[in-house]
Design a protein around this motif. Structure first.
Motif, PDB file in Angstrom:
ATOM      1  N   LYS A   1      -9.803   0.060  -5.180  1.00 49.21           N
ATOM      2  CA  LYS A   1     -11.078   0.396  -5.828  1.00 49.21           C
ATOM      3  C   LYS A   1     -10.892   1.448  -6.908  1.00 49.21           C
ATOM      4  O   LYS A   1     -11.638   1.493  -7.868  1.00 49.21           O
ATOM      5  CB  LYS A   1     -12.069   0.920  -4.779  1.00 49.21           C
ATOM      6  N   ASN A   2      -9.919   2.321  -6.714  1.00 48.57           N
ATOM      7  CA  ASN A   2      -9.711   3.390  -7.685  1.00 48.57           C
ATOM      8  C   ASN A   2      -8.239   3.775  -7.731  1.00 48.57           C
ATOM      9  O   ASN A   2      -7.783   4.669  -7.041  1.00 48.57           O
ATOM     10  CB  ASN A   2     -10.566   4.603  -7.319  1.00 48.57           C
ATOM     11  N   LEU A   3      -7.512   3.053  -8.574  1.00 45.30           N
ATOM     12  CA  LEU A   3      -6.058   3.224  -8.638  1.00 45.30           C
ATOM     13  C   LEU A   3      -5.640   4.631  -9.046  1.00 45.30           C
ATOM     14  O   LEU A   3      -4.535   5.064  -8.765  1.00 45.30           O
ATOM     15  CB  LEU A   3      -5.471   2.223  -9.627  1.00 45.30           C
ATOM     16  N   LYS A   4      -6.542   5.347  -9.716  1.00 44.41           N
ATOM     17  CA  LYS A   4      -6.183   6.689 -10.176  1.00 44.41           C
ATOM     18  C   LYS A   4      -5.944   7.642  -9.013  1.00 44.41           C
ATOM     19  O   LYS A   4      -5.356   8.695  -9.171  1.00 44.41           O
ATOM     20  CB  LYS A   4      -7.281   7.253 -11.072  1.00 44.41           C
ATOM     21  N   LEU A   5      -6.436   7.281  -7.832  1.00 41.42           N
ATOM     22  CA  LEU A   5      -6.238   8.134  -6.667  1.00 41.42           C
ATOM     23  C   LEU A   5      -4.906   7.857  -5.981  1.00 41.42           C
ATOM     24  O   LEU A   5      -4.521   8.538  -5.045  1.00 41.42           O
ATOM     25  CB  LEU A   5      -7.368   7.914  -5.659  1.00 41.42           C
ATOM     26  N   CYS A   6      -4.206   6.821  -6.434  1.00 38.30           N
ATOM     27  CA  CYS A   6      -2.962   6.428  -5.777  1.00 38.30           C
ATOM     28  C   CYS A   6      -1.802   7.230  -6.372  1.00 38.30           C
ATOM     29  O   CYS A   6      -1.485   7.105  -7.548  1.00 38.30           O
ATOM     30  CB  CYS A   6      -2.724   4.932  -5.965  1.00 38.30           C
TER      31      CYS A   6
ATOM     32  N   LEU B   1       0.461  -0.934 -10.125  1.00 32.64           N
ATOM     33  CA  LEU B   1       0.767  -1.358  -8.763  1.00 32.64           C
ATOM     34  C   LEU B   1      -0.521  -1.848  -8.116  1.00 32.64           C
ATOM     35  O   LEU B   1      -1.592  -1.316  -8.379  1.00 32.64           O
ATOM     36  CB  LEU B   1       1.311  -0.174  -7.960  1.00 32.64           C
ATOM     37  N   GLU B   2      -0.388  -2.848  -7.264  1.00 27.29           N
ATOM     38  CA  GLU B   2      -1.577  -3.315  -6.564  1.00 27.29           C
ATOM     39  C   GLU B   2      -1.590  -2.694  -5.183  1.00 27.29           C
ATOM     40  O   GLU B   2      -1.035  -3.226  -4.240  1.00 27.29           O
ATOM     41  CB  GLU B   2      -1.578  -4.841  -6.503  1.00 27.29           C
ATOM     42  N   CYS B   3      -2.215  -1.528  -5.085  1.00 27.90           N
ATOM     43  CA  CYS B   3      -2.236  -0.791  -3.830  1.00 27.90           C
ATOM     44  C   CYS B   3      -3.489  -1.170  -3.044  1.00 27.90           C
ATOM     45  O   CYS B   3      -4.601  -1.010  -3.531  1.00 27.90           O
ATOM     46  CB  CYS B   3      -2.216   0.707  -4.110  1.00 27.90           C
TER      47      CYS B   3
ATOM     48  N   SER C   1       0.831  -1.196   0.000  1.00 30.83           N
ATOM     49  CA  SER C   1       0.000   0.000   0.000  1.00 30.83           C
ATOM     50  C   SER C   1       0.868   1.248   0.000  1.00 30.83           C
ATOM     51  O   SER C   1       1.987   1.246   0.503  1.00 30.83           O
ATOM     52  CB  SER C   1      -0.899  -0.004   1.236  1.00 30.83           C
ATOM     53  N   CYS C   2       0.325   2.337  -0.551  1.00 32.00           N
ATOM     54  CA  CYS C   2       1.022   3.614  -0.488  1.00 32.00           C
ATOM     55  C   CYS C   2       0.834   4.235   0.894  1.00 32.00           C
ATOM     56  O   CYS C   2       1.435   5.237   1.221  1.00 32.00           O
ATOM     57  CB  CYS C   2       0.513   4.555  -1.571  1.00 32.00           C
ATOM     58  N   ASN C   3      -0.040   3.640   1.677  1.00 31.20           N
ATOM     59  CA  ASN C   3      -0.295   4.140   3.024  1.00 31.20           C
ATOM     60  C   ASN C   3      -0.105   2.969   3.992  1.00 31.20           C
ATOM     61  O   ASN C   3      -1.011   2.586   4.719  1.00 31.20           O
ATOM     62  CB  ASN C   3      -1.724   4.687   3.083  1.00 31.20           C
TER      63      ASN C   3
END
Ligand SMILES: [Zn+2]
Ligand SMILES: [Zn+2]
Ligand SMILES: [Zn+2]
Ligand SMILES: [Zn+2]
Length: 581
Positions: A330-335, A323-325, A275-277
């Motif tokens: 649910k919405n990779l564009k927000l990553c 990336l599999e965040c 995760s990015c978080n």
């Protein structure tokens, strides 16, 4: 009938347009990634094709325009609407003004993305991949601790020959064996379902910061021996922390990064998502018999049954697939990480294309004269996947090398990415000289530094260490080259660096082009801004008859373990006899 539509927010997932829209870049798109984009075709007088969140569709040609560029109020669109192509007219907003408005919008959007990425990166870098120094036992761990004086720990990993040799070359970590033994006796986490068919790793008790969640068990190999996807995932974990804090090594030496494959012999750690978080990081210990203990350690409070996530592997930017965040599944564009990865993947693709074009042209040019003229082959990309950019210009030489140092440097191989590190560290120094007490100067950080990052290059006069000469201020020994020890008489702010029995940095090196020796002060731990940077004592200090000047114990040398050691050595040693440590 009106087909005008309004959309709010630039990241809303695209819904199908009311009619089939011809794509403007069909010839160019050759990957599925590109095809997902722009189901809405924005053809506006501003000349830009992005979606600013407020667009309107022409009833006739079905293209979309930015409402602001058309002089329409935001969010309110007329019942019937045609673009200027279909209905030529004078608009209240000029072409130039439209362009300015949309440029500004894009710049602000990019800036926001950059800031978000920077924030995420700082979080990620904070404590990723270091040796375990601080562990707080969990409730179940302190229970098992009492009864764990039994048998030794089991060797649970398997190792490639390369990984085995590397791990055996490293020093044992204090307390590693009992940590390894205890970690197999209890469980703080297990496989959970985070969604109906999606597995993850979840905690079985409340966790604080710095607690062991699970040991990562599997097949350990050197990074280049493993076949894996950049960024990690699928039960594969890259680890670049083994050499963090090891003095006298090549900095960021990717031949000493490892990879652990948990898919075959592993445990529940294999389900850990990225995760990015993230709320955890990988850390390690070295146990006896060359055992690697790689652990997932919490970096935040994690409550019982919550999912445990790790950051992406450090080379996530190199990935050509999404990336599999876990945070943004649910919405990779927000990553922010995924947005950045995508940007870099596109850039790489463009560079490849440009390169191919050049190649073709070169081949064509060379064809007329066929007699034995070799086709010019472009250099292949640098082998180091972590090299940030290829620098072709000259790196200024800041050291002076006294004989026979140039001869010692000659056979040494250039470190990949060295010129980048040299240039970057000179452009971006992270420490400077400052008063650390009333009349004492030291080297002090000007910004926070995560572990294993270059603080400052040490430049000066490089010579062979003079064993007879006592320690001199501003002169530092360097033993990392595998040659006889060198000494550097520093000529920059690093000469104020004090030494300590609890140093927060070490010296490491790279070999740059034209045999430039780059010696750097490199952080061992997280160092806050405005903190004194200290180096370990070297053998000259221990051999000295003079008391050590420890930065940590400047007022109380009786408490200094290093000074204790020096004293004992000097008492054992007969006067004028052979020097020993
Ligand atoms: Zn526009
Ligand atoms: Zn139209
Ligand atoms: Zn994310
Ligand atoms: Zn001390």
């Amino acid at each position: 009938m009106s087909s005008s539509r309004k959309r709010i927010g630039s990241y809303e997932p695209p819904s199908p347009p009311s009619s089939k829209v011809p794509r403007r870049d069909v010839q160019e798109s050759d990957s599925s990634e590109d095809e997902e984009e722009d189901p809405w075709e924005v053809e506006c007088q501003c000349g830009l094709h992005h979606d600013d969140g407020y667009t309107v569709q022409c009833d006739r040609c079905k293209t979309w325009q930015h409402t602001v560029c058309m002089g329409l109020p935001k969010g309110k669109v007329p019942g019937a609407y045609k673009c200027v192509q279909c209905d030529p007219r004078n608009l209240s907003v000029s072409k130039e003004k439209a362009k300015r408005i949309q440029r500004k919008f894009l710049e602000e959007k990019w800036e926001a993305e950059r800031m978000e990425l920077e924030r995420a990166r700082r979080l990620e870098a904070a404590c990723q991949g270091t040796i375990i120094r601080k562990i707080i036992p969990t409730r179940s761990q302190s229970l098992t601790n009492r009864s764990s004086q039994g048998p030794k720990f089991e060797q649970l990993n398997q190792y490639s020959k390369g990984a085995y040799d590397l791990i055996n070359s490293l020093d044992l970590t204090n307390g590693a064996d009992s940590l390894l033994r205890d970690s197999t006796l209890r469980k703080s986490s297990q496989k959970i379902f985070v969604e109906r068919f999606v597995e993850g790793l979840g905690t079985t008790e409340n966790m604080k910061e710095h607690q062991l969640i699970i040991q990562v068990i599997g097949y350990v190999s050197l990074l280049h021996e493993a076949s894996r996807q950049p960024g990690g995932g699928n039960g594969m974990f890259m680890y670049d922390g083994l050499m963090v804090g090891v003095p006298g090594a090549v900095i960021r030496d990717c031949s000493k990064f490892i990879c652990i494959d948990t898919k075959v012999q592993g445990n529940d750690s294999t389900f850990t998502r990225r995760s990015c978080n993230s709320n955890s990081v990988l850390k390690h210990v070295i146990g006896s018999n060359g055992t690697l203990g790689l652990f997932i350690v919490s970096t935040k409070i994690i409550s019982e049954n919550e999912e445990v996530t790790l950051p992406f592997d450090p080379d996530w930017k190199e990935s050509d697939s999404p990336l599999e965040c876990a945070e943004h599944s649910k919405n990779l564009k927000l990553c922010a990480f995924e947005v950045e990865r995508r940007r870099q993947a596109k850039e790489r693709k463009k560079q490849m294309k440009d390169k191919e074009n050049v190649k073709e042209k070169t081949v064509q040019k060379d064809q007329p004269s066929t007699s034995g003229i070799p086709v010019r082959v472009l250099p292949s990309p640098p082998p180091n996947p972590f090299q940030q950019s290829a620098i072709t210009h000259h790196i200024p030489q800041l050291n002076e090398y006294l004989d026979p140092v140039p001869d010692l440097l000659k056979p040494l191989q250039q470190t990949s990415g060295a010129d980048y590190l040299l240039e970057e560290s000179r452009r971006n120094p992270k420490a400077l000289r400052a008063f650390v007490s009333n009349d004492v100067e030291g080297l002090v950080t000007s910004k926070p530094v995560p572990p294993e990052k270059i603080i400052l290059e040490m430049t000066g006069t490089v010579s062979i260490a003079d064993e007879e000469e006592g320690p001199t201020t501003g002169t530092f020994l360097y033993k990392g080259l595998g040659t006889s020890p060198l000494q550097i008489k520093s000529n920059n702010d690093t000469r104020f660096t004090r030494k300590s029995c609890q140093p927060n940095s070490v010296l490491k090196h790279v070999i740059g082009s034209e045999k430039t020796l780059g010696v750097f002060i490199v952080s061992v731990v997280n160092i806050q801004e405005d903190t004194e940077v200290t180096l370990p004592f070297d053998m000259k200090d221990f051999n000295s008859e003079l008391p050590l000047k420890c930065a940590e114990h400047s007022n109380n040398s009786g408490l200094c373990s290093a000074e204790q050691q020096r004293k004992e050595a000097s008492e054992e040693k007969p006067k004028k006899g052979k020097k020993r440590r």
